[in-house]
Design a protein around this motif. Structure first.
Motif, PDB file in Angstrom:
ATOM      1  N   LEU A  11     -91.039  15.432  18.106  1.00 33.79           N
ATOM      2  CA  LEU A  11     -90.221  16.585  17.720  1.00 33.79           C
ATOM      3  C   LEU A  11     -88.910  16.161  17.090  1.00 33.79           C
ATOM      4  CD1 LEU A  11     -90.632  19.216  20.582  1.00 33.79           C
ATOM      5  CD2 LEU A  11     -91.340  19.438  18.209  1.00 33.79           C
ATOM      6  N   GLU A  12     -88.291  15.114  17.625  1.00 32.86           N
ATOM      7  CA  GLU A  12     -87.028  14.652  17.037  1.00 32.86           C
ATOM      8  C   GLU A  12     -87.241  14.127  15.623  1.00 32.86           C
ATOM      9  OE1 GLU A  12     -84.129  15.167  18.014  1.00 32.86           O
ATOM     10  OE2 GLU A  12     -84.547  15.900  20.016  1.00 32.86           O
ATOM     11  N   ILE A  13     -88.330  13.419  15.398  1.00 33.10           N
ATOM     12  CA  ILE A  13     -88.633  12.945  14.042  1.00 33.10           C
ATOM     13  C   ILE A  13     -88.863  14.123  13.114  1.00 33.10           C
ATOM     14  CG2 ILE A  13     -90.249  11.597  12.628  1.00 33.10           C
ATOM     15  CD1 ILE A  13     -90.883   9.970  15.195  1.00 33.10           C
ATOM     16  N   TYR A  14     -89.645  15.089  13.593  1.00 36.80           N
ATOM     17  CA  TYR A  14     -89.951  16.275  12.792  1.00 36.80           C
ATOM     18  C   TYR A  14     -88.686  17.042  12.440  1.00 36.80           C
ATOM     19  CZ  TYR A  14     -92.295  20.640  11.498  1.00 36.80           C
ATOM     20  OH  TYR A  14     -92.723  21.760  10.819  1.00 36.80           O
ATOM     21  N   ARG A  15     -87.787  17.174  13.417  1.00 36.28           N
ATOM     22  CA  ARG A  15     -86.580  17.954  13.207  1.00 36.28           C
ATOM     23  C   ARG A  15     -85.530  17.205  12.400  1.00 36.28           C
ATOM     24  NH1 ARG A  15     -86.356  20.344  19.459  1.00 36.28           N
ATOM     25  NH2 ARG A  15     -87.931  21.962  19.118  1.00 36.28           N
ATOM     26  N   ALA A  16     -85.468  15.890  12.568  1.00 38.75           N
ATOM     27  CA  ALA A  16     -84.440  15.111  11.873  1.00 38.75           C
ATOM     28  C   ALA A  16     -84.855  14.730  10.463  1.00 38.75           C
ATOM     29  CB  ALA A  16     -84.123  13.850  12.677  1.00 38.75           C
ATOM     30  N   GLY A  17     -86.147  14.580  10.229  1.00 37.62           N
ATOM     31  CA  GLY A  17     -86.612  14.222   8.894  1.00 37.62           C
ATOM     32  C   GLY A  17     -86.621  12.730   8.617  1.00 37.62           C
ATOM     33  N   SER A  18     -86.295  11.920   9.618  1.00 38.47           N
ATOM     34  CA  SER A  18     -86.338  10.461   9.432  1.00 38.47           C
ATOM     35  C   SER A  18     -86.426   9.788  10.791  1.00 38.47           C
ATOM     36  CB  SER A  18     -85.116   9.955   8.667  1.00 38.47           C
ATOM     37  OG  SER A  18     -83.969   9.917   9.504  1.00 38.47           O
ATOM     38  N   LEU A  19     -86.958   8.553  10.794  1.00 42.41           N
ATOM     39  CA  LEU A  19     -87.080   7.807  12.037  1.00 42.41           C
ATOM     40  C   LEU A  19     -85.718   7.353  12.540  1.00 42.41           C
ATOM     41  CD1 LEU A  19     -90.194   5.618  11.124  1.00 42.41           C
ATOM     42  CD2 LEU A  19     -90.153   7.679  12.507  1.00 42.41           C
ATOM     43  N   SER A  20     -84.865   6.937  11.612  1.00 44.41           N
ATOM     44  CA  SER A  20     -83.544   6.444  12.024  1.00 44.41           C
ATOM     45  C   SER A  20     -82.705   7.562  12.628  1.00 44.41           C
ATOM     46  CB  SER A  20     -82.819   5.810  10.829  1.00 44.41           C
ATOM     47  OG  SER A  20     -82.667   6.754   9.782  1.00 44.41           O
ATOM     48  N   ALA A  21     -82.744   8.756  12.021  1.00 41.81           N
ATOM     49  CA  ALA A  21     -81.975   9.882  12.566  1.00 41.81           C
ATOM     50  C   ALA A  21     -82.507  10.292  13.931  1.00 41.81           C
ATOM     51  CB  ALA A  21     -82.016  11.060  11.598  1.00 41.81           C
ATOM     52  N   LEU A  37     -94.202   6.867  17.919  1.00 41.12           N
ATOM     53  CA  LEU A  37     -94.934   7.654  16.924  1.00 41.12           C
ATOM     54  C   LEU A  37     -96.317   7.063  16.686  1.00 41.12           C
ATOM     55  CD1 LEU A  37     -95.181   9.859  14.784  1.00 41.12           C
ATOM     56  CD2 LEU A  37     -94.003   8.328  13.172  1.00 41.12           C
ATOM     57  N   ALA A  38     -96.392   5.728  16.599  1.00 42.30           N
ATOM     58  CA  ALA A  38     -97.687   5.074  16.375  1.00 42.30           C
ATOM     59  C   ALA A  38     -98.641   5.365  17.531  1.00 42.30           C
ATOM     60  CB  ALA A  38     -97.484   3.567  16.212  1.00 42.30           C
ATOM     61  N   ARG A  39     -98.124   5.362  18.763  1.00 38.71           N
ATOM     62  CA  ARG A  39     -98.978   5.673  19.915  1.00 38.71           C
ATOM     63  C   ARG A  39     -99.493   7.104  19.855  1.00 38.71           C
ATOM     64  NH1 ARG A  39     -95.617   4.616  25.068  1.00 38.71           N
ATOM     65  NH2 ARG A  39     -97.497   5.546  26.022  1.00 38.71           N
ATOM     66  N   LEU A  40     -98.618   8.038  19.484  1.00 38.54           N
ATOM     67  CA  LEU A  40     -99.047   9.430  19.395  1.00 38.54           C
ATOM     68  C   LEU A  40    -100.077   9.614  18.287  1.00 38.54           C
ATOM     69  CD1 LEU A  40     -98.751  12.345  20.354  1.00 38.54           C
ATOM     70  CD2 LEU A  40     -96.861  12.618  18.728  1.00 38.54           C
ATOM     71  N   GLU A  41     -99.843   9.012  17.128  1.00 37.40           N
ATOM     72  CA  GLU A  41    -100.798   9.131  16.019  1.00 37.40           C
ATOM     73  C   GLU A  41    -102.147   8.518  16.401  1.00 37.40           C
ATOM     74  OE1 GLU A  41     -97.971   9.273  12.046  1.00 37.40           O
ATOM     75  OE2 GLU A  41     -98.482   7.313  12.900  1.00 37.40           O
ATOM     76  N   GLU A  46    -104.860  10.710  13.649  1.00 35.41           N
ATOM     77  CA  GLU A  46    -104.493  10.841  12.236  1.00 35.41           C
ATOM     78  C   GLU A  46    -102.982  10.738  12.081  1.00 35.41           C
ATOM     79  OE1 GLU A  46    -104.458  15.060  10.613  1.00 35.41           O
ATOM     80  OE2 GLU A  46    -105.869  15.267  12.286  1.00 35.41           O
ATOM     81  N   PRO A  47    -102.522  10.377  10.882  1.00 32.10           N
ATOM     82  CA  PRO A  47    -101.073  10.285  10.659  1.00 32.10           C
ATOM     83  C   PRO A  47    -100.412  11.658  10.747  1.00 32.10           C
ATOM     84  CG  PRO A  47    -102.311   9.124   8.945  1.00 32.10           C
ATOM     85  CD  PRO A  47    -103.291   9.932   9.708  1.00 32.10           C
ATOM     86  N   LEU A  48     -99.157  11.671  11.210  1.00 28.75           N
ATOM     87  CA  LEU A  48     -98.397  12.911  11.321  1.00 28.75           C
ATOM     88  C   LEU A  48     -97.290  13.009  10.273  1.00 28.75           C
ATOM     89  CD1 LEU A  48     -98.109  13.042  15.213  1.00 28.75           C
ATOM     90  CD2 LEU A  48     -99.512  14.522  13.753  1.00 28.75           C
ATOM     91  N   PHE A  49     -96.937  11.874   9.676  1.00 28.78           N
ATOM     92  CA  PHE A  49     -95.869  11.867   8.676  1.00 28.78           C
ATOM     93  C   PHE A  49     -96.245  10.951   7.524  1.00 28.78           C
ATOM     94  CE2 PHE A  49     -93.799  12.783  12.735  1.00 28.78           C
ATOM     95  CZ  PHE A  49     -93.056  13.901  12.418  1.00 28.78           C
ATOM     96  N   ARG A  61    -100.870  18.840   9.822  1.00 31.22           N
ATOM     97  CA  ARG A  61    -101.161  18.703  11.258  1.00 31.22           C
ATOM     98  C   ARG A  61     -99.864  18.610  12.053  1.00 31.22           C
ATOM     99  NH1 ARG A  61    -105.190  16.579  14.681  1.00 31.22           N
ATOM    100  NH2 ARG A  61    -104.540  17.154  16.800  1.00 31.22           N
ATOM    101  N   ALA A  62     -98.873  17.897  11.527  1.00 29.13           N
ATOM    102  CA  ALA A  62     -97.586  17.778  12.218  1.00 29.13           C
ATOM    103  C   ALA A  62     -96.890  19.127  12.318  1.00 29.13           C
ATOM    104  CB  ALA A  62     -96.698  16.768  11.505  1.00 29.13           C
ATOM    105  N   ALA A  63     -96.920  19.905  11.232  1.00 29.42           N
ATOM    106  CA  ALA A  63     -96.281  21.222  11.247  1.00 29.42           C
ATOM    107  C   ALA A  63     -96.941  22.122  12.286  1.00 29.42           C
ATOM    108  CB  ALA A  63     -96.351  21.856   9.865  1.00 29.42           C
ATOM    109  N   ALA A  64     -98.275  22.079  12.346  1.00 29.62           N
ATOM    110  CA  ALA A  64     -98.984  22.907  13.325  1.00 29.62           C
ATOM    111  C   ALA A  64     -98.676  22.457  14.748  1.00 29.62           C
ATOM    112  CB  ALA A  64    -100.489  22.844  13.048  1.00 29.62           C
ATOM    113  N   LEU A  65     -98.626  21.141  14.957  1.00 26.60           N
ATOM    114  CA  LEU A  65     -98.325  20.620  16.291  1.00 26.60           C
ATOM    115  C   LEU A  65     -96.915  21.005  16.721  1.00 26.60           C
ATOM    116  CD1 LEU A  65     -99.106  18.868  18.732  1.00 26.60           C
ATOM    117  CD2 LEU A  65     -98.265  16.883  17.449  1.00 26.60           C
ATOM    118  N   ALA A  66     -95.951  20.867  15.820  1.00 22.21           N
ATOM    119  CA  ALA A  66     -94.569  21.207  16.151  1.00 22.21           C
ATOM    120  C   ALA A  66     -94.433  22.683  16.507  1.00 22.21           C
ATOM    121  CB  ALA A  66     -93.647  20.848  14.992  1.00 22.21           C
TER     122      ALA A  66
END
Length: 301
Positions: A11-21, A37-41, A46-49, A61-66
Protein backbone atom coordinates in the motif's frame (compact mmCIF):
# COMPACT_ATOMS: atom_id res chain seq x y z
CA UNK A 1 -2.88 -15.19 2.65
CA UNK A 2 -0.12 -12.54 2.47
CA UNK A 3 1.22 -11.25 5.77
CA UNK A 4 -0.04 -7.85 6.96
CA UNK A 5 3.45 -6.37 6.69
CA UNK A 6 3.63 -7.29 3.00
CA UNK A 7 0.24 -5.72 2.32
CA UNK A 8 1.18 -2.59 4.29
CA UNK A 9 4.38 -2.24 2.27
CA UNK A 10 2.45 -2.77 -0.96
CA UNK A 11 0.00 0.00 0.00
CA UNK A 12 2.81 2.43 0.77
CA UNK A 13 4.40 1.76 -2.61
CA UNK A 14 1.04 2.16 -4.33
CA UNK A 15 0.31 5.40 -2.50
CA UNK A 16 3.79 6.91 -2.77
CA UNK A 17 4.44 6.00 -6.39
CA UNK A 18 8.03 4.86 -5.77
CA UNK A 19 9.99 2.34 -3.73
CA UNK A 20 12.26 4.97 -2.20
CA UNK A 21 9.34 7.15 -1.05
CA UNK A 22 7.63 4.12 0.43
CA UNK A 23 10.81 3.17 2.31
CA UNK A 24 11.05 6.70 3.70
CA UNK A 25 7.45 6.60 4.90
CA UNK A 26 7.93 3.21 6.51
CA UNK A 27 11.28 4.09 8.07
CA UNK A 28 13.12 1.17 6.47
CA UNK A 29 15.68 0.73 3.71
CA UNK A 30 14.75 0.57 0.05
CA UNK A 31 16.16 -2.99 -0.32
CA UNK A 32 13.79 -4.07 2.49
CA UNK A 33 10.83 -2.61 0.59
CA UNK A 34 12.01 -4.23 -2.64
CA UNK A 35 12.31 -7.58 -0.91
CA UNK A 36 8.84 -7.42 0.62
CA UNK A 37 7.32 -6.46 -2.71
CA UNK A 38 9.09 -9.39 -4.38
CA UNK A 39 7.69 -11.76 -1.75
CA UNK A 40 4.16 -10.46 -2.27
CA UNK A 41 4.43 -10.67 -6.07
CA UNK A 42 5.70 -14.26 -5.70
CA UNK A 43 2.71 -15.17 -3.53
CA UNK A 44 0.25 -13.50 -5.91
CA UNK A 45 1.92 -14.92 -8.99
CA UNK A 46 2.30 -11.77 -11.08
CA UNK A 47 3.99 -8.36 -11.03
CA UNK A 48 2.13 -5.53 -9.29
CA UNK A 49 4.18 -2.59 -10.57
CA UNK A 50 6.03 -1.55 -13.71
CA UNK A 51 9.28 0.28 -13.04
CA UNK A 52 9.66 3.66 -14.77
CA UNK A 53 12.19 6.49 -14.61
CA UNK A 54 9.74 8.37 -12.37
CA UNK A 55 9.11 5.52 -9.94
CA UNK A 56 6.62 2.69 -10.35
CA UNK A 57 3.28 2.39 -12.15
CA UNK A 58 0.66 0.04 -10.68
CA UNK A 59 -0.77 -2.70 -12.83
CA UNK A 60 -4.52 -3.27 -13.10
CA UNK A 61 -4.13 -6.10 -10.57
CA UNK A 62 -2.40 -3.71 -8.15
CA UNK A 63 -5.19 -1.13 -8.48
CA UNK A 64 -7.82 -3.79 -7.78
CA UNK A 65 -5.87 -5.14 -4.81
CA UNK A 66 -5.38 -1.68 -3.32
CA UNK A 67 -9.09 -0.88 -3.63
CA UNK A 68 -9.99 -4.13 -1.84
CA UNK A 69 -7.54 -4.02 1.05
CA UNK A 70 -6.79 -0.32 1.64
CA UNK A 71 -9.49 0.45 4.18
CA UNK A 72 -9.07 -2.91 5.92
CA UNK A 73 -5.30 -2.59 6.32
CA UNK A 74 -5.72 0.94 7.60
CA UNK A 75 -8.33 -0.33 10.04
CA UNK A 76 -5.92 -2.96 11.36
CA UNK A 77 -3.24 -0.33 11.74
CA UNK A 78 -5.69 1.82 13.67
CA UNK A 79 -6.56 -1.08 15.97
CA UNK A 80 -2.90 -1.83 16.63
CA UNK A 81 -1.83 1.81 16.92
CA UNK A 82 -4.88 3.83 17.97
CA UNK A 83 -2.80 6.94 18.63
CA UNK A 84 -2.04 7.06 14.91
CA UNK A 85 -5.70 6.86 13.85
CA UNK A 86 -7.12 9.53 11.55
CA UNK A 87 -3.94 11.60 11.31
CA UNK A 88 -4.30 15.10 9.84
CA UNK A 89 -3.86 15.34 6.10
CA UNK A 90 -2.57 18.15 3.92
CA UNK A 91 -2.83 19.25 0.33
CA UNK A 92 -5.53 19.52 -2.30
CA UNK A 93 -7.60 16.80 -3.94
CA UNK A 94 -9.21 17.52 -7.32
CA UNK A 95 -12.11 15.22 -8.14
CA UNK A 96 -14.71 15.24 -10.90
CA UNK A 97 -17.98 13.48 -11.58
CA UNK A 98 -21.59 13.88 -12.66
CA UNK A 99 -23.56 16.35 -10.54
CA UNK A 100 -26.08 13.80 -9.29
CA UNK A 101 -23.76 11.08 -8.03
CA UNK A 102 -21.34 13.64 -6.63
CA UNK A 103 -24.07 15.45 -4.73
CA UNK A 104 -25.95 12.44 -3.39
CA UNK A 105 -23.17 9.90 -2.95
CA UNK A 106 -19.64 11.32 -3.07
CA UNK A 107 -19.88 14.65 -1.23
CA UNK A 108 -20.47 13.03 2.19
CA UNK A 109 -17.17 11.15 1.72
CA UNK A 110 -15.45 14.37 0.63
CA UNK A 111 -16.74 16.13 3.72
CA UNK A 112 -14.92 13.64 5.93
CA UNK A 113 -11.70 14.33 4.06
CA UNK A 114 -12.16 18.08 4.36
CA UNK A 115 -12.57 17.74 8.13
CA UNK A 116 -9.09 16.21 8.24
CA UNK A 117 -7.49 19.29 6.72
CA UNK A 118 -7.63 18.61 2.98
CA UNK A 119 -8.80 21.21 0.47
CA UNK A 120 -11.22 19.53 -1.95
CA UNK A 121 -11.91 20.94 -5.42
CA UNK A 122 -14.97 19.38 -7.09
CA UNK A 123 -15.64 19.63 -10.83
CA UNK A 124 -19.07 18.62 -12.12
CA UNK A 125 -19.55 17.55 -15.72
CA UNK A 126 -19.76 14.77 -18.30
CA UNK A 127 -17.43 11.78 -18.22
CA UNK A 128 -15.52 12.45 -21.45
CA UNK A 129 -14.69 16.03 -20.49
CA UNK A 130 -13.67 15.02 -16.98
CA UNK A 131 -11.45 12.19 -18.22
CA UNK A 132 -9.69 14.64 -20.54
CA UNK A 133 -9.00 16.87 -17.56
CA UNK A 134 -7.68 13.84 -15.67
CA UNK A 135 -5.27 12.98 -18.48
CA UNK A 136 -4.10 16.61 -18.62
CA UNK A 137 -3.40 16.67 -14.86
CA UNK A 138 -6.23 19.04 -13.99
CA UNK A 139 -7.97 16.38 -11.89
CA UNK A 140 -6.66 13.67 -9.55
CA UNK A 141 -9.68 11.34 -9.62
CA UNK A 142 -12.84 10.99 -11.69
CA UNK A 143 -16.02 9.10 -10.89
CA UNK A 144 -16.87 8.11 -14.45
CA UNK A 145 -20.23 6.92 -15.78
CA UNK A 146 -18.47 5.32 -18.77
CA UNK A 147 -15.63 2.82 -18.78
CA UNK A 148 -12.45 4.75 -19.61
CA UNK A 149 -10.68 3.44 -22.70
CA UNK A 150 -7.67 5.77 -22.69
CA UNK A 151 -4.30 4.15 -22.14
CA UNK A 152 -3.31 6.96 -19.77
CA UNK A 153 -6.19 6.20 -17.39
CA UNK A 154 -6.30 3.46 -14.79
CA UNK A 155 -9.86 2.65 -13.69
CA UNK A 156 -11.49 0.19 -11.30
CA UNK A 157 -15.24 -0.48 -10.91
CA UNK A 158 -16.76 1.55 -8.10
CA UNK A 159 -20.46 0.65 -7.99
CA UNK A 160 -23.29 -0.60 -10.22
CA UNK A 161 -26.26 1.73 -10.69
CA UNK A 162 -29.67 0.07 -11.19
CA UNK A 163 -32.04 1.89 -13.54
CA UNK A 164 -35.84 1.99 -13.21
CA UNK A 165 -38.61 3.15 -15.57
CA UNK A 166 -40.90 5.49 -13.63
CA UNK A 167 -44.08 7.46 -14.26
CA UNK A 168 -46.47 9.66 -12.29
CA UNK A 169 -49.41 7.54 -11.02
CA UNK A 170 -51.93 9.32 -13.27
CA UNK A 171 -49.99 8.36 -16.40
CA UNK A 172 -49.45 4.82 -15.17
CA UNK A 173 -53.23 4.35 -15.04
CA UNK A 174 -53.47 5.03 -18.81
CA UNK A 175 -51.38 1.95 -19.67
CA UNK A 176 -52.98 -1.35 -20.66
CA UNK A 177 -51.32 -3.83 -18.27
CA UNK A 178 -51.81 -6.81 -20.58
CA UNK A 179 -50.37 -5.00 -23.56
CA UNK A 180 -47.45 -3.79 -21.44
CA UNK A 181 -46.49 -7.43 -20.86
CA UNK A 182 -46.79 -8.49 -24.51
CA UNK A 183 -46.09 -5.28 -26.47
CA UNK A 184 -44.29 -2.90 -24.09
CA UNK A 185 -43.10 -0.44 -26.74
CA UNK A 186 -46.59 0.00 -28.15
CA UNK A 187 -48.18 0.11 -24.69
CA UNK A 188 -45.88 2.96 -23.64
CA UNK A 189 -45.70 4.83 -26.95
CA UNK A 190 -48.37 7.41 -26.10
CA UNK A 191 -46.53 8.65 -22.99
CA UNK A 192 -44.19 11.67 -23.32
CA UNK A 193 -40.59 11.34 -22.20
CA UNK A 194 -38.56 13.51 -19.84
CA UNK A 195 -34.96 13.10 -20.95
CA UNK A 196 -31.48 13.93 -19.65
CA UNK A 197 -30.24 14.97 -23.12
CA UNK A 198 -31.63 15.34 -26.63
CA UNK A 199 -30.00 12.05 -27.68
CA UNK A 200 -32.02 10.25 -24.95
CA UNK A 201 -28.90 8.38 -23.75
CA UNK A 202 -30.36 6.75 -20.63
CA UNK A 203 -33.89 6.20 -21.96
CA UNK A 204 -32.65 4.87 -25.29
CA UNK A 205 -30.29 2.41 -23.59
CA UNK A 206 -33.12 1.11 -21.41
CA UNK A 207 -35.52 0.66 -24.37
CA UNK A 208 -32.89 -1.14 -26.42
CA UNK A 209 -31.75 -3.48 -23.64
CA UNK A 210 -35.25 -4.29 -22.34
CA UNK A 211 -37.52 -3.87 -25.38
CA UNK A 212 -35.14 -4.34 -28.32
CA UNK A 213 -35.66 -0.99 -30.06
CA UNK A 214 -35.53 2.78 -29.69
CA UNK A 215 -38.42 4.57 -27.96
CA UNK A 216 -40.95 6.07 -30.42
CA UNK A 217 -42.40 8.32 -27.70
CA UNK A 218 -42.66 12.10 -28.03
CA UNK A 219 -40.20 14.08 -25.92
CA UNK A 220 -41.85 16.56 -23.57
CA UNK A 221 -38.82 17.93 -21.73
CA UNK A 222 -35.01 17.78 -21.78
CA UNK A 223 -33.14 18.75 -18.61
CA UNK A 224 -29.49 17.95 -17.90
CA UNK A 225 -29.86 16.94 -14.26
CA UNK A 226 -31.38 13.64 -13.21
CA UNK A 227 -32.80 15.16 -10.02
CA UNK A 228 -34.63 17.70 -12.18
CA UNK A 229 -35.82 14.87 -14.43
CA UNK A 230 -37.37 13.22 -11.37
CA UNK A 231 -39.02 16.50 -10.33
CA UNK A 232 -40.55 16.84 -13.81
CA UNK A 233 -41.88 13.27 -13.70
CA UNK A 234 -43.39 13.85 -10.25
CA UNK A 235 -45.06 17.01 -11.61
CA UNK A 236 -46.66 14.98 -14.41
CA UNK A 237 -44.54 16.04 -17.40
CA UNK A 238 -43.87 12.50 -18.58
CA UNK A 239 -42.07 9.22 -17.88
CA UNK A 240 -38.34 8.59 -17.63
CA UNK A 241 -35.56 6.19 -16.68
CA UNK A 242 -33.54 7.02 -13.56
CA UNK A 243 -30.99 5.42 -11.25
CA UNK A 244 -32.86 3.77 -8.41
CA UNK A 245 -31.02 5.74 -5.74
CA UNK A 246 -32.39 8.97 -7.25
CA UNK A 247 -35.94 7.67 -7.72
CA UNK A 248 -36.14 5.75 -4.42
CA UNK A 249 -37.57 8.54 -2.20
CA UNK A 250 -40.30 9.37 -4.74
CA UNK A 251 -41.10 5.67 -5.19
CA UNK A 252 -41.40 5.19 -1.43
CA UNK A 253 -43.66 8.26 -1.15
CA UNK A 254 -45.92 7.10 -4.01
CA UNK A 255 -45.08 10.19 -6.07
CA UNK A 256 -43.98 7.95 -8.95
CA UNK A 257 -44.48 4.28 -9.75
CA UNK A 258 -42.19 1.77 -11.42
CA UNK A 259 -43.72 0.77 -14.76
CA UNK A 260 -41.53 -2.16 -15.68
CA UNK A 261 -39.99 -4.92 -13.54
CA UNK A 262 -37.38 -6.80 -15.58
CA UNK A 263 -36.12 -10.18 -14.39
CA UNK A 264 -32.56 -8.85 -14.42
CA UNK A 265 -32.18 -5.21 -13.39
CA UNK A 266 -30.46 -3.04 -16.01
CA UNK A 267 -27.19 -1.75 -14.59
CA UNK A 268 -24.54 0.80 -15.42
CA UNK A 269 -21.11 0.61 -13.78
CA UNK A 270 -19.47 3.69 -12.33
CA UNK A 271 -15.67 3.66 -12.39
CA UNK A 272 -13.10 5.35 -10.19
CA UNK A 273 -10.38 6.61 -12.51
CA UNK A 274 -6.90 7.97 -11.87
CA UNK A 275 -4.08 8.96 -14.20
CA UNK A 276 -1.83 5.98 -14.87
CA UNK A 277 1.62 6.47 -13.37
CA UNK A 278 0.68 9.52 -11.31
CA UNK A 279 2.02 9.32 -7.73
CA UNK A 280 -0.90 9.15 -5.31
CA UNK A 281 -0.45 11.43 -2.32
CA UNK A 282 -1.86 10.45 1.07
CA UNK A 283 -5.01 12.57 0.68
CA UNK A 284 -5.84 11.13 -2.76
CA UNK A 285 -5.21 7.62 -1.50
CA UNK A 286 -7.39 8.05 1.59
CA UNK A 287 -10.21 9.45 -0.53
CA UNK A 288 -9.94 6.61 -3.03
CA UNK A 289 -10.03 4.00 -0.28
CA UNK A 290 -12.96 5.64 1.52
CA UNK A 291 -14.94 5.89 -1.71
CA UNK A 292 -14.42 2.18 -2.33
CA UNK A 293 -15.61 1.43 1.19
CA UNK A 294 -18.66 3.71 0.93
CA UNK A 295 -19.63 2.28 -2.47
CA UNK A 296 -20.02 -1.18 -0.94
CA UNK A 297 -22.86 0.22 1.17
CA UNK A 298 -24.61 2.39 -1.45
CA UNK A 299 -26.67 -0.35 -3.06
CA UNK A 300 -27.69 -1.79 0.32
CA UNK A 301 -29.28 1.45 1.57
Amino acid sequence: MPHLDLLSTFLEIYRAGSLSAAAQRLGVTQPAVTGQLARLEEQIGEPLFVRTHKGVTPTQRAAALASRIGVHVDGLREALHPADAEPPLRGTVRIGGAAEVMTLRVLPVLAGLARRGVTVHVTLGLADDLLSQLVNDRLDLVVSAVRPSRAAVLAVPLVDEEFVLVAPPAMAHTIDAGRLRTEPVAALAHLPLVAYAEELPIVRRYWRSEFGRRPPNPVAMVVADLRAVLAAVVAGAGISVLPRYIAAPALAAGEVVQLHHPEVAPLNTLYLAVRRGAPAGPAVTVLRDHLQQAARQWNTL
